[in-house]
Design a protein around this motif. Structure first.
Motif, mmCIF file in Angstrom:
data_model
loop_
_atom_site.group_PDB
_atom_site.id
_atom_site.type_symbol
_atom_site.label_atom_id
_atom_site.label_comp_id
_atom_site.label_asym_id
_atom_site.label_seq_id
_atom_site.Cartn_x
_atom_site.Cartn_y
_atom_site.Cartn_z
ATOM 1 N N GLY A 57 86.054 47.966 -32.662
ATOM 2 C CA GLY A 57 85.911 46.534 -32.426
ATOM 3 C C GLY A 57 86.011 46.084 -30.988
ATOM 4 N N TYR A 58 86.203 47.015 -30.068
ATOM 5 C CA TYR A 58 86.297 46.666 -28.656
ATOM 6 C C TYR A 58 84.912 46.619 -28.015
ATOM 7 N N ARG A 59 84.834 45.983 -26.886
ATOM 8 C CA ARG A 59 83.652 46.036 -26.035
ATOM 9 C C ARG A 59 83.934 47.096 -24.975
ATOM 10 N N ALA A 60 83.310 48.251 -25.074
ATOM 11 C CA ALA A 60 83.638 49.411 -24.243
ATOM 12 C C ALA A 60 82.609 49.578 -23.127
ATOM 13 N N ILE A 61 83.101 49.617 -21.895
ATOM 14 C CA ILE A 61 82.223 49.580 -20.717
ATOM 15 C C ILE A 61 82.605 50.699 -19.751
ATOM 16 N N ALA A 62 81.596 51.350 -19.199
ATOM 17 C CA ALA A 62 81.823 52.351 -18.154
ATOM 18 C C ALA A 62 80.616 52.361 -17.229
ATOM 19 N N HIS A 63 80.862 52.394 -15.938
ATOM 20 C CA HIS A 63 79.759 52.416 -14.970
ATOM 21 C C HIS A 63 79.685 53.781 -14.292
ATOM 22 N N ASP A 64 78.576 54.018 -13.617
ATOM 23 C CA ASP A 64 78.450 55.181 -12.734
ATOM 24 C C ASP A 64 78.780 54.704 -11.326
ATOM 25 N N ARG A 65 79.802 55.282 -10.731
ATOM 26 C CA ARG A 65 80.179 54.889 -9.384
ATOM 27 C C ARG A 65 79.011 55.116 -8.420
#
Length: 255
Positions: A49-57
């Motif tokens: 149920g979370y909004r999961a975010i990850a970027h590429d540095r």
């Protein structure tokens, strides 16, 4: 694919998974990888149920490879701009996972009156020199041994993990992965000691990349800390101890 432009024009790739109305949790990867390294965490939290975010540095993965900006201050600013770009509120980003904060170089343990075992300065010099000379060989050696702990007699080597790490490392900018090593030699005591939000420290006791004593030092400095030290775990806990990491993160976040 989703990208956004930082103030200096650098294009940064990010993943935005799960419930757009859910509580956002943001993951920031380490050297020399990219946001794909958090896939097990992203899927787990999106499914919960979370909004999961990850970027590429910058300099890594699908993001641009500028010559400048491969330092902690710029990475933090890029991350802040991503949060603003997505208009995220009440963001959860409060865990040190196999982290080099507050310090990992041996001299900083001495300077701060700690007895912990840090990394000698010549190791960082070796990393930089080897990357410039034989990066491909070095980026096979690192995941084949210390990163995943595959040099331990009780650990079964996983060639897929080695190949995936190698691919991510070779995709990154040589300038970025070289310059990043200087950030490992800094002392972040002041920054860590000033944090007063609830924070999770998650560190393996058999981490051959960032010594466990770095995790102990972080737990001592943080004002509001929950510490989990996994007996015998290597540096790569998001991969090899994902179930335990995910469970501890979820428990921490739901307090």
């Amino acid at each position: 694919m989703p990208f956004f432009s930082a103030r200096d024009g650098t294009s940064l790739f990010y993943r935005d998974w799960g419930n757009r109305n859910g509580t956002p949790i943001v993951f920031s990867h380490g050297w020399p990888l990219n946001g794909d390294n958090w896939e097990k965490q992203l899927v787990f939290f999106a499914n919960n149920g979370y909004r999961a975010i990850a970027h590429d540095r910058r300099g890594h993965g699908r993001s641009d490879q500028p010559w400048e900006g491969n330092n902690v201050d710029t990475w933090a600013d890029d991350l802040r701009q991503l949060i603003e770009h997505l208009n995220l509120k009440d963001v959860l980003i409060a865990a040190f996972i196999s982290s080099c904060y507050p310090y990992m170089e041996a001299k900083h343990f001495t300077a701060n009156g700690q007895d912990g075992k840090g990394v000698p300065s010549e190791v960082f010099d070796h990393f930089r020199d080897t990357m410039l000379q034989v990066r491909a060989d070095f980026f096979i050696e690192v995941p084949s041994a210390p990163f995943f702990g595959f040099n331990r007699p009780h650990v079964t080597k996983n060639q897929g993990l080695i190949d995936n790490w190698f691919q991510a490392g070779m995709l990154a900018s040589l300038k970025a992965v070289h310059d990043t090593t200087y950030s490992w030699q800094l002392d972040y005591t002041k920054d860590v000691s000033e944090l007063d939000i609830p924070t999770l420290v998650f560190h393996g006791t058999d981490d051959q990349v960032v010594p466990i004593d770095t995790g102990y030092a972080a737990a001592k400095l943080l004002k509001n800390c929950t510490a989990v030290f996994l007996d015998g775990a290597p540096h790569a806990t998001p991969d090899l101890r994902a179930d335990e990491l995910n469970a501890e993160l979820l428990k921490f976040l739901e307090k």
